[in-house]
Scaffold this active site. Structure first.
Site, PDB file in Angstrom:
ATOM      1  N   ASP A  86       0.868  -1.185   0.000  1.00  0.00           N
ATOM      2  CA  ASP A  86       0.000   0.000   0.000  1.00  0.00           C
ATOM      3  C   ASP A  86       0.902   1.232   0.000  1.00  0.00           C
ATOM      4  OD1 ASP A  86      -2.778  -1.061   0.333  1.00  0.00           O
ATOM      5  OD2 ASP A  86      -1.938  -1.884   2.176  1.00  0.00           O
ATOM      6  N   ARG A  94       4.071   2.539   3.141  1.00  0.00           N
ATOM      7  CA  ARG A  94       4.735   1.528   3.968  1.00  0.00           C
ATOM      8  C   ARG A  94       6.249   1.703   3.962  1.00  0.00           C
ATOM      9  NH1 ARG A  94       0.012   1.514   6.030  1.00  0.00           N
ATOM     10  NH2 ARG A  94      -1.562   0.227   4.987  1.00  0.00           N
ATOM     11  N   ARG A 154      -7.141  10.591   1.439  1.00  0.00           N
ATOM     12  CA  ARG A 154      -6.761   9.509   0.524  1.00  0.00           C
ATOM     13  C   ARG A 154      -7.512   9.607  -0.805  1.00  0.00           C
ATOM     14  NH1 ARG A 154      -7.967   4.230   3.744  1.00  0.00           N
ATOM     15  NH2 ARG A 154      -6.830   3.244   2.010  1.00  0.00           N
ATOM     16  N   LYS A 184      -9.297   1.194  -5.860  1.00  0.00           N
ATOM     17  CA  LYS A 184     -10.084   0.768  -4.700  1.00  0.00           C
ATOM     18  C   LYS A 184     -10.933   1.932  -4.188  1.00  0.00           C
ATOM     19  CE  LYS A 184      -6.131   1.524  -1.575  1.00  0.00           C
ATOM     20  NZ  LYS A 184      -5.125   0.881  -0.722  1.00  0.00           N
ATOM     21  N   HIS A 185     -12.008   1.664  -3.424  1.00  0.00           N
ATOM     22  CA  HIS A 185     -12.540   0.393  -2.931  1.00  0.00           C
ATOM     23  C   HIS A 185     -13.916   0.225  -3.572  1.00  0.00           C
ATOM     24  CE1 HIS A 185      -9.862   2.072   0.184  1.00  0.00           C
ATOM     25  NE2 HIS A 185      -9.517   0.816   0.450  1.00  0.00           N
ATOM     26  N   HIS A 197     -12.738  -1.310   8.653  1.00  0.00           N
ATOM     27  CA  HIS A 197     -11.790  -2.082   9.451  1.00  0.00           C
ATOM     28  C   HIS A 197     -12.398  -2.431  10.813  1.00  0.00           C
ATOM     29  CE1 HIS A 197      -9.100  -0.199   6.504  1.00  0.00           C
ATOM     30  NE2 HIS A 197      -8.281  -1.194   6.745  1.00  0.00           N
ATOM     31  N   ASP A 269     -10.651  -6.670  -0.227  1.00  0.00           N
ATOM     32  CA  ASP A 269      -9.918  -5.979   0.839  1.00  0.00           C
ATOM     33  C   ASP A 269      -9.594  -7.029   1.903  1.00  0.00           C
ATOM     34  OD1 ASP A 269      -8.725  -3.960   2.296  1.00  0.00           O
ATOM     35  OD2 ASP A 269     -10.448  -2.614   2.220  1.00  0.00           O
TER      36      ASP A 269
END
Length: 515
Positions: A86, A94, A154, A184-185, A197, A269
């Site tokens: 990601d 990351r 984002r 995404k998403h 999440h 996901d």
């Protein structure tokens, strides 16, 4: 080593538990809590015929270590390995030692498709040199809910046409450099106030509303041959009242495949997310996702939940409930992706040029809200800032207070006041000594009502969630992120070296007015 896939004839005539197990492994992507490929982890990959792994910050120490890890994974998983990351930009990155890209909303504020293409290409060059061939970006969710706890900066913006143009320019840049993207998403996570999440959101909109907004960027991505698409763990009653998109045949097959004729890879996901694992169980959910039309399942949980997923998929494949033809189509789509974007060793030859590009891009996204004015150089200022900013599970941890204080100290006489909880911080207790008060917001969560009503800074530096500008009635500078080049951009604005020329790429919000 090359993974060998059973042929359609073998699937039709000679299905065995062993073949079913091999197929199951080819249809999942896992994560592992490792920084080097130990014997046990390597054997797990071999035994279960895994070809896909997604790496996170916990897997990364430095460039040399990470390149060795991805090379070892590639050796074990074979020529059709998929090593994912990601690396969206902003707070969702990351690897932090490659040039850090602006958040999507920063690029939306710049409103320049060519800049987006250049940034996407630079991101790809950086991650490709580290051994990755699949980046789970860009985000196509629209920024149409200021209370969204997980999308915010984002997203490229609220207008479906412009957000699509910018995001897909970013995608084109990445693809040109040989790194697959995964938009995404699908069908859209922008208009939720629940983080999937943590729970299962619902988007209660009519089909006409979804077609005009949420669905539009993804339909455009299909027309632009996006190589992969990630599903959302969200219920859309107008499309399927019973199932989240990840497990909805109406959405993944009837809409995406049949109506839109999408030919790319569909991956879920993370199935360890509470929206799915807590309600359906990871094994059952994985089966339902493949039956619905997904090609790959993102099995990011523990070894135990990964085995539960593999066992469930093995059983359903062996039973014939997923037809051999469907399995072959999934394998073919995945193989096409790996062949178009192979995982291979690559040198990074543009590091300095890419750092210059990212620095410029961050500066171009700077946005003023409410006509902010920096204090004069050498002024006495008071910085009010959160003491500790931990990861929210999606993004990385925010910037420490001392780094913001150090940046400001290069320009001003700074007194720093930190707080542990915005709900308990007493703004009226700040000394009334004439210092210019700067509030630096370094967390994603929006401010509570008490802060909204009582906090009175002279300047608000919004270093993460741009919608915090709506919470505090003060002039604000928005950076859309806290990466080092974002902080450098904020300093340049404070020093009068640059202007904040960005425009907030979101319409329809109103400023909170403190009473």
């Amino acid at each position: 080593m090359t993974q060998e896939h059973p042929t359609i004839n073998q699937l039709n005539s000679a299905m065995t538990p062993e073949i079913a197990r091999r197929l199951a492994g080819q249809l999942v992507m896992i994560r592992m809590p490792i920084t080097s490929l130990d014997t046990t982890s390597a054997q797990f990959l071999r035994d279960h015929h895994i070809r896909g792994i997604c790496l996170f910050r916990q897997n990364m120490v430095d460039e040399i270590q990470l390149k060795k890890l991805t090379a070892d994974l590639r050796e074990i998983m074979g020529e059709e390995a998929l090593i994912g990351i990601d690396q969206e930009g902003g707070a969702v990155v990351r690897s932090t030692w490659v040039p850090q890209p602006p958040a999507a909303m920063s690029l939306g504020a710049s409103d320049d498709p060519e800049l987006c293409r250049q940034v996407g290409a630079a991101v790809a060059r950086g991650v490709k040199a580290l051994g990755f061939n699949w980046n789970f970006a860009p985000v196509l969710d629209l920024n149409n809910n200021v209370d969204n706890p997980v999308i915010s900066e984002r997203s490229f913006g609220s207008d479906p046409k412009r957000a699509s143009e910018l995001a897909l320019a970013w995608m084109d840049g990445s693809l040109a450099e040989g790194v697959a993207c995964c938009v995404k998403h699908f069908p859209g996570h922008g208009d939720t106030n629940v983080d999937s999440h943590r729970d299962l959101p619902t988007v209660n909109k009519s089909l006409e509303e979804l077609q005009a907004l949420e669905l539009a960027p993804f339909q455009t991505a299909v027309s632009r041959n996006a190589p992969a698409m990630m599903t959302a763990h969200i219920v859309y009653p107008a499309l399927d009242a019973e199932n989240p998109a990840t497990m909805s045949k109406a959405i993944l097959t009837h809409l995406l495949r049949d109506q839109w004729n999408y030919q790319g890879v569909v991956i879920t996901d993370g199935m360890d997310m509470h929206a799915i694992a807590g309600r359906y169980g990871v094994g059952n959910a994985a089966v339902r996702a493949l039956l619905a039309g997904a090609d790959m399942v993102m099995a990011l949980g523990t070894t135990e939940t990964q085995l539960e997923t593999l066992n469930a998929l093995t059983e359903v494949i062996f039973s014939g409930k997923i037809s051999p033809q469907d399995i072959q189509q999934k394998l073919d789509r995945i193989s096409h992706l790996t062949q178009a974007y192979p995982c291979a060793d690559a040198a990074y030859q543009t590091d300095m040029a890419d750092r210059i590009l990212m620095s410029s891009a961050w500066r171009r996204g700077l946005t003023a809200h409410g006509k902010p004015q920096p204090p004069a150089r050498g002024s006495k200022v008071r910085l009010v800032i959160s003491a500790d900013v931990v990861s929210d599970g999606v993004s990385e941890a925010g910037i420490p207070a001392d780094k913001v204080s150090t940046m400001l100290s290069s320009l001003y006489d700074v007194d720093t006041v930190t707080f542990d909880s915005a709900e308990n911080f007493d703004w009226s207790a700040l000394p009334q000594d004439g210092r210019f008060v700067i509030l630096a917001s370094t967390v994603r969560i929006r401010y509570c009502e008490r802060a909204r009503q009582t906090w009175k800074p002279d300047l608000h530096l919004v270093l993460w969630n741009p919608f915090q500008m709506l919470d505090i009635a003060a002039p604000a500078l928005l950076t859309y992120g806290f990466a080092p080049p974002a902080i450098d951009a904020a300093r340049a604005w404070l020093a009068g070296e640059v202007v904040a020329a960005g425009h907030i790429p979101v319409t329809g919000f109103t400023l909170h007015t403190a009473s």
